[in-house]
Design an enzyme around this catalytic site. Structure first.
Site, PDB file in Angstrom:
ATOM      1  N   ASP A 125     -21.197  -4.139   1.429  1.00 29.65           N
ATOM      2  CA  ASP A 125     -21.281  -2.695   1.210  1.00 29.65           C
ATOM      3  C   ASP A 125     -22.687  -2.299   0.776  1.00 29.65           C
ATOM      4  O   ASP A 125     -23.070  -2.516  -0.375  1.00 29.65           O
ATOM      5  CB  ASP A 125     -20.246  -2.307   0.146  1.00 29.65           C
ATOM      6  CG  ASP A 125     -20.250  -0.826  -0.179  1.00 29.65           C
ATOM      7  OD1 ASP A 125     -20.837  -0.043   0.593  1.00 29.65           O
ATOM      8  OD2 ASP A 125     -19.654  -0.449  -1.205  1.00 29.65           O
ATOM      9  N   ASP A 145     -24.675   3.481   4.825  1.00 33.76           N
ATOM     10  CA  ASP A 145     -23.649   2.853   3.986  1.00 33.76           C
ATOM     11  C   ASP A 145     -22.643   2.119   4.862  1.00 33.76           C
ATOM     12  O   ASP A 145     -21.776   2.735   5.483  1.00 33.76           O
ATOM     13  CB  ASP A 145     -22.961   3.937   3.146  1.00 33.76           C
ATOM     14  CG  ASP A 145     -21.878   3.384   2.232  1.00 33.76           C
ATOM     15  OD1 ASP A 145     -21.676   2.153   2.207  1.00 33.76           O
ATOM     16  OD2 ASP A 145     -21.229   4.188   1.531  1.00 33.76           O
TER      17      ASP A 145
END
Length: 425
Positions: A126, A310
């Site tokens: 992430d 992201d």
């Protein structure tokens, strides 16, 4: 608790490199050539269905922003429609049904090992966070729903980081928190010894519901790490000095397993040149600007659009004016509060969407934006492009990142690069 928004705002007051004022790097690393490729795997513990409104709800919570009431209600509406569809199909056919999990690309995770002997967990890499946290033997049993857990007491190399805790507050007021251990942490043969591993004592219900994920490997900048009283370095920052190059790359795929490379740039995974753009250092996210956009065959609109790349966010969130311009070209499209975002008839023809990185252009196929059906029997589809209104920041999530080969460069100053790559059919 500390929210990501609190950290984002606080960091704007500190005009320094994101690596200053942090603990020293761990220098005991098994580098195995200083480069490694991590292939995602399909997790058999995936959900039987994907609720797209929940993806938007989670994005609000992740960035510490209260989700609007209509999005909360939309999650419930879609859950109800899906359950009704499953029940109807089972009644009519005698067997259960599901939206194929690979249709929405949410079941692809990366196996890691922690401790001695190694304990295998499935984690999500992430770039939108900086915590390496996991479900653990300390997590209450009613907050674990099929996830694998890390047991520090079963590892001979685990050590409690005395006096250190971590805590993340989400936009709905819920949170996750826990204690911190150091232990051997390995991904794809790349091992960092004494990596900070954040063991959960409490997990929000949002994360408990994610049965396919055992935790996260945060690849944002270490300045955003939530361990207190001393922030801890991310896996990448601990590994950087021993890698052949201070980079990692993301080659995410559409309806297929992708990969991450650490320590090198694989020229076989892209075509032409890599176009780099500056990362805005102070927030601690991989924040940068797009140079503009176009819809379908329309003219390119030059505009600086700042946002976060992201890998932990599913959809693409852009300013309302851009999103409206896109769906204006989709027959039957509407911004539905009932479903929590833009939806359209699944039979509608969608245009492509092009974004710019400096002078380069990257076109997202229409199929990527026709994200998923509301339920197995629904003729309504949910868009992979949604408005960032209310979030306070644009998010370049997986719908956009799948279009390119993306280079996250840990040089000082950091930068991010995009290159054209062959697309999955």
């Amino acid at each position: 608790m500390v929210s990501l928004t609190d950290l984002f705002l606080a960091s704007l007051l500190v005009p320094t490199s994101p690596w200053l004022c942090l603990p020293p790097r761990i220098d005991t690393i098994d580098q195995r050539g200083g480069r490694v490729t991590l292939k995602q795997v399909r997790n058999p513990r995936g959900h039987k269905a994907f609720n797209p409104a929940r993806a938007t709800y989670r994005t609000f919570l992740k960035y510490g922003v209260p989700a609007p009431d209509y999005i909360k209600k939309a999650v419930a509406h879609i859950d109800e429609e899906q359950e009704e569809a499953f029940a109807r199909i089972k009644r009519d056919t005698g067997s259960a049904a599901a939206i194929p999990i690979n249709e929405v690309d949410i079941a692809y995770v990366t196996p890691v090992t922690i401790g001695t002997p190694p304990q295998t967990l499935m984690l999500d890499l992430d770039t939108g966070s900086s915590d390496l946290w996991v479900f653990s033997s300390l997590t209450p049993s009613n907050q674990v729903r099929g996830q694998e857990i890390y047991s520090p007491t079963k590892s001979s190399t685990s050590k409690l980081l005395s006096g250190h805790t971590w805590s993340i507050r989400y936009g709905d007021g819920s949170g996750s928190r826990g204690t911190v251990y150091t232990d051997n942490f390995t991904i794809g043969g790349l091992e960092v010894k004494s990596q900070a591993v954040q063991a959960a004592l409490e997990v929000s219900s949002m994360l408990t519901q994610e049965q396919s994920l055992d935790g996260l490997v945060g690849l944002g900048f270490s300045a955003l790490n939530t361990v207190r009283p001393s922030s801890q370095l991310t896996f990448f920052d601990n590994a950087r000095p021993n890698l052949d190059e201070e980079v990692f790359t993301a080659d995410l795929k559409y309806h297929a397993t992708g990969s991450y490379d650490f320590g090198f740039i694989d020229s076989k995974k892209y075509a032409g040149n890599i176009t780099y753009t500056a990362v805005q250092q102070s927030p601690g996210y991989w924040t940068h600007s797009l140079s503009g956009y176009s819809v379908g065959s329309g003219a390119f609109q030059a505009s600086q659009i700042s946002g976060i790349s992201d890998t932990g966010t599913t959809l693409l969130y852009l300013p309302t004016a851009i999103v409206t311009a896109y769906y204006r070209q989709v027959q039957g499209a509407q911004n539905s509060q009932y479903y929590g975002g833009y939806v359209f008839p699944c039979s509608s023809t969608l245009p492509t969407f092009t974004f710019g990185i400096e002078g380069a252009r990257f076109t997202i196929p229409a199929s990527y934006i026709n994200y998923t059906r509301i339920s197995p029997t629904s003729t309504t589809c949910y868009g992979g492009l949604q408005s960032s209104s209310g979030l306070g920041i644009n998010i370049f999530g997986d719908v956009a990142l799948k279009r390119a080969f993306v280079v996250f460069s840990g040089t000082n100053p950091p930068r991010i690069g995009f290159a054209i790559k062959p697309l999955a059919s």
